[in-house]
Motif scaffolding. Sequence first.
Motif, short mmCIF file in Angstrom:
data_model
loop_
_atom_site.label_atom_id
_atom_site.label_comp_id
_atom_site.label_asym_id
_atom_site.label_seq_id
_atom_site.Cartn_x
_atom_site.Cartn_y
_atom_site.Cartn_z
N GLY A 18 0.82 -1.21 0.00
CA GLY A 18 0.00 0.00 0.00
C GLY A 18 0.85 1.25 0.00
N SER A 19 0.17 2.40 0.11
CA SER A 19 0.87 3.68 0.05
C SER A 19 1.18 4.16 1.45
CB SER A 19 -0.03 4.73 -0.59
OG SER A 19 0.00 4.62 -1.96
N GLU A 20 2.23 4.96 1.53
CA GLU A 20 2.56 5.49 2.85
C GLU A 20 1.56 6.59 3.24
OE1 GLU A 20 6.09 8.02 4.96
OE2 GLU A 20 6.56 6.97 3.10
N LEU A 21 0.99 6.44 4.42
CA LEU A 21 0.05 7.44 4.93
C LEU A 21 0.61 8.05 6.20
CD1 LEU A 21 -3.44 5.68 4.69
CD2 LEU A 21 -2.68 7.64 3.37
N LYS A 22 0.65 9.39 6.22
CA LYS A 22 1.16 10.03 7.44
C LYS A 22 0.11 9.90 8.55
CE LYS A 22 3.67 13.40 4.78
NZ LYS A 22 3.32 14.60 4.06
N ALA A 23 0.60 9.74 9.76
CA ALA A 23 -0.33 9.57 10.88
C ALA A 23 -1.16 10.83 11.07
CB ALA A 23 0.48 9.30 12.15
N GLN A 24 -2.37 10.66 11.55
CA GLN A 24 -3.20 11.83 11.82
C GLN A 24 -3.14 12.13 13.31
OE1 GLN A 24 -7.27 11.14 11.96
NE2 GLN A 24 -7.15 8.94 11.76
N ARG A 393 -2.49 13.38 3.46
CA ARG A 393 -1.59 12.56 4.29
C ARG A 393 -0.98 11.40 3.51
NH1 ARG A 393 -4.32 10.04 8.02
NH2 ARG A 393 -6.38 10.92 7.69
N SER A 394 -1.48 11.18 2.28
CA SER A 394 -0.94 10.10 1.46
C SER A 394 0.24 10.61 0.63
CB SER A 394 -2.03 9.58 0.52
OG SER A 394 -1.44 8.98 -0.61
N VAL A 395 1.38 9.99 0.83
CA VAL A 395 2.57 10.42 0.11
C VAL A 395 2.34 10.30 -1.41
CG1 VAL A 395 5.00 9.81 -0.29
CG2 VAL A 395 4.07 9.85 2.04
N LEU A 439 -4.58 2.35 -1.84
CA LEU A 439 -3.82 3.04 -0.78
C LEU A 439 -3.42 2.09 0.34
CD1 LEU A 439 -5.66 6.46 -0.18
CD2 LEU A 439 -3.50 6.05 -1.37
N ARG A 440 -4.29 1.13 0.61
CA ARG A 440 -4.03 0.20 1.72
C ARG A 440 -3.36 -1.09 1.27
NH1 ARG A 440 -3.16 2.63 5.64
NH2 ARG A 440 -4.08 1.41 7.31
N GLY A 441 -3.01 -1.17 -0.03
CA GLY A 441 -2.32 -2.38 -0.50
C GLY A 441 -3.24 -3.59 -0.61
N GLU A 442 -4.54 -3.35 -0.74
CA GLU A 442 -5.50 -4.45 -0.93
C GLU A 442 -5.69 -4.69 -2.42
OE1 GLU A 442 -7.38 -6.54 0.86
OE2 GLU A 442 -6.71 -5.91 2.84
#
Length: 454
Positions: A18-24, A393-395, A439-442
Amino acid sequence: MAKRQSVKSEVRPAHSGGSELKAQKGKLGVMIPGMGAVATTFVAGVEAVRKGIAQPIGSLTQMGTIRLGKRTEGRSPKVKEFVPLAGLDDLVFTGWDIFHDDMYAAAVNAGVLERHLLDEVKPFLSSIQPRSAVFDRNYVKKLDGPNVKQGKNKMDLAEQVRADIRDFKKSSGASRLITIWCGSTESFIRPTAAHETVKSLEKAMTQNDENIAPSMIYAYASLMEGVPFANGAPNLTVDIPAMHELSRRNQAPICGKDFKTGQTLIKTILAPGFKARMIGLNGWFSTNILGNRDGEVLDDPGSFKTKEESKLSVLEHILQPELYPELYGHFTHKVRINYYPPRGDNKEGWDNIDIFGWLGYPMQIKVDFLCRDSILAAPIVLDLVLFLDLAQRSVELQGIGIQEWLSFYFKSPMTAPGLYPEHDLFIQLMKLKNTLRHLRGEELITHLGLEYYD
Ligand SMILES: NC(=O)c1ccc[n+]([C@@H]2O[C@H](COP(=O)([O-])OP(=O)(O)OC[C@H]3O[C@@H](n4cnc5c(N)ncnc54)[C@H](O)[C@@H]3O)[C@@H](O)[C@H]2O)c1
């Protein structure tokens, strides 16, 4: 075996991880130019849901689920559990308007929600005061108000909006911000040389070029502050090359235009069905009556033209007359909006649809939609706020500019230059959900599904 699966499976293998997501972390600040019917129905609704006195009906982020993997796996988490979205408790709000009414007074005036519901959230709504607006009567001829910024030129006004944004960030303690335009529909303009690049836009703002609309000033200020911007009206606003450039440069995602509610929502539900079954269309006449402030603004030909362009484009794109000349080569499409004060926000929309079937035999469909525009728009605002924050937040998504996967929410979706917009609600939904899966690699869902019959 692996190869066989990729050919016959209704899921497409995921890319790794999946994609790198910055923490919220911290609060998400929602900034709304235009504290009218849509904005107040949205904010009052969020507060009512937070207090447990109402349900967020119509919101995909709050109520929707997303299927993962094969149909036999039985995995369908809620969207908000699958992707890390801000929670409703994390939202803080501010707005701008040309009138001095706070959110409570504006909501009472809009007349969408019942008084007893508004009174339950009154302290919260009353605490949201409008900041002074950037306004130009040339763009909204039917309105005028006292709460308006003065400046030596449009760049100066943008600087004032930027100061508002920084002030709100500080005073609210928000760690991230989103701007969503819920202001009135502005007069129709076409893109000009001033809209080509960030440089030409900035020059035009300094020179007070008449082609720079107020909504563009809020958008410019937001993007300069690195804040994503969604456009709920049909105005050009961020749909110009200069804003695309600024959005990418500052990693502040953009999307628009014109919330897909009411008659157009129904149109984009019905038309794909006709096309799917190869049913022809002779004509589609849509008329409606509405009596809210939006209706009053649209009573001006300049603002109506902007709305009309947005509403008319839908059928051409869904039905693709160039591919199906016998079915859709000659249809008449008319849209009328009539300002009729007694109805308030409770619009009534009639559609007369002349279709034809086997051997050319004609049929008619009549739709009478007793609709509540802002009730349909409010959950769209919520979803867009949460998804735009996710995009930032998604790189992978933060630097691409236009978020086409959010077309689901718009009458006139923005796309990369040269690409026609996708209007079919069901394709739009698939695109949105596949973006979340990606985004989540699914695995992406293709609906092929031959593997179940091996
Ligand atoms: N209600 C819907 O379902 C729906 C659907 C699609 C699009 N829209 C669009 O969303 C927008 C809001 O709709 P609404 O029903 O809330 O309208 P509304 O008239 O109730 O609210 C618009 C508000 O914007 C304010 N405003 C106008 N220009 C402004 C400016 N430059 N800066 C700050 N405030 C400004 C007005 O004073 C008003 O309070 C409209 O453009 C409408 O066309 C609404």
